[in-house]
Scaffold this active site. Sequence first.
Site, short mmCIF file in Angstrom:
data_model
loop_
_atom_site.label_atom_id
_atom_site.label_comp_id
_atom_site.label_asym_id
_atom_site.label_seq_id
_atom_site.Cartn_x
_atom_site.Cartn_y
_atom_site.Cartn_z
N GLY A 1 10.60 -4.94 -7.75
CA GLY A 1 9.30 -5.28 -8.58
C GLY A 1 8.72 -4.76 -9.72
N CYS B 1 0.77 -1.33 0.09
CA CYS B 1 0.12 0.37 0.14
C CYS B 1 0.88 1.31 0.13
CB CYS B 1 -1.29 0.19 1.35
SG CYS B 1 -2.14 -1.19 1.12
N GLN C 1 5.51 -11.18 -46.65
CA GLN C 1 6.48 -10.53 -46.72
C GLN C 1 6.85 -9.42 -45.07
OE1 GLN C 1 9.14 -7.88 -48.57
NE2 GLN C 1 11.12 -9.22 -47.96
N GLY D 1 -0.30 9.54 -6.67
CA GLY D 1 0.33 8.44 -6.88
C GLY D 1 2.03 8.36 -7.51
N ARG E 1 17.23 11.66 -14.71
CA ARG E 1 18.39 12.21 -13.40
C ARG E 1 19.43 11.37 -12.57
NH1 ARG E 1 14.14 11.14 -8.95
NH2 ARG E 1 15.39 9.00 -8.70
N GLU F 1 3.95 -0.16 -11.22
CA GLU F 1 5.55 0.01 -9.96
C GLU F 1 6.28 1.61 -10.48
OE1 GLU F 1 5.00 -1.96 -7.74
OE2 GLU F 1 5.33 -3.83 -9.07
#
Length: 379
Positions: A240, A123, A277, A130, A374, A362
């Site tokens: 994850g 959680c 093709q 988000g 970054r 994730e």
Amino acid sequence: MDFALTEDQRAFFETAQGFAANELAPHAARWDAEAIFPVETMRRAAALGFAGIYVGEEYGGSGLTRLDAALIFEALSQGCTSTAAYISIHNMASWMIDRFGNDAQRAKLLPKLTTMELVASYCLTEPGAGSDAASLKTRAVRDGDHYVINGAKAFISGAGTSDVYVCMIRTGGEGAGGVSCIVVEKDTPGLSFGATEKKMGWNSQPTAAVIFEDARVPVENLIGNEGDGFKIAMMGLDGGRLNIGACSIGTAQVALDTAISYAQDRQQFGKPIAAFQATQFKLADMATELEAARLLLRQAATKLDQKAADATQHCAMAKRFATDVGFEVVNQALQIHGGYGYLKDYPLERHLRDVRVHQILEGTNEIMRVIISREMLSK
């Protein structure tokens, strides 16, 4: 640089692939259609060691590597993407307890988590937090030997069914440093759940809000120290992301294999469409992109196992690339099937619905680009 799998790794993959073929694939369409959460089937996966893949053997885990896990989830997802992905979430939650918990917490929870007698959820996400996870608002206030928790978590896989919720909750000030990791058990007073979400895919696992209204949780359920939560969450997400990328690769491989077989059988203009093709080039590109994703993901898993300084960057690269490629390969496999690919009689539309969310969860693939850039620009 040896790209060959070891004998043990081949055995892990083949065992998981066999389980996927026999225990997951025959039921995946029904689980999707009827929104069935196959807990008993997952417990049979746990009996093979797949519920505590990188949990220590002392508490019933398999003690394997992140690369081993990537192989296992690639294989499991060939049977049911959604169920394999849930087993990955359960593994991540269990690993957090094993890696950062104390001996008493490990002894209490891990033996039952590694058998999936207890099912775990993770959680982090909230309605207003988000991608900006460090802005989460759910708060725990110390009251004697308990925390009193108020707030809500959103989009939680397993919510309402799971027994153990590994939660990122604010115990201090604003920002990442104020977040702690607390285990909340299902029978906690003040814990409730929202309505089950109606989703595009991942229907073999329930998704709902987790709601805290003056929920009283023992202070002994704190994992690590106060303020460690965001660090724990981010370290858990490295693995994850690899697992969810592996689930995309496994699903895409099944879709590619299905497309090859269909193209060889489907007749148009007097010959199999595989003889054209345009189809051949499409299949060649799908196979090439998929193999590139597989190699990048396995390299990232190796870096995470080796605790390389650039492991997080490579996990983000692998997740971004594997989930984008996985979706595109499945989409092209559906296209090769034409109108039949759009029907529920064929598995392609389910594969497409299931892998689509991998580009979001994730950490969205946009956030993966933030992480990668970054790291590049900080040197």
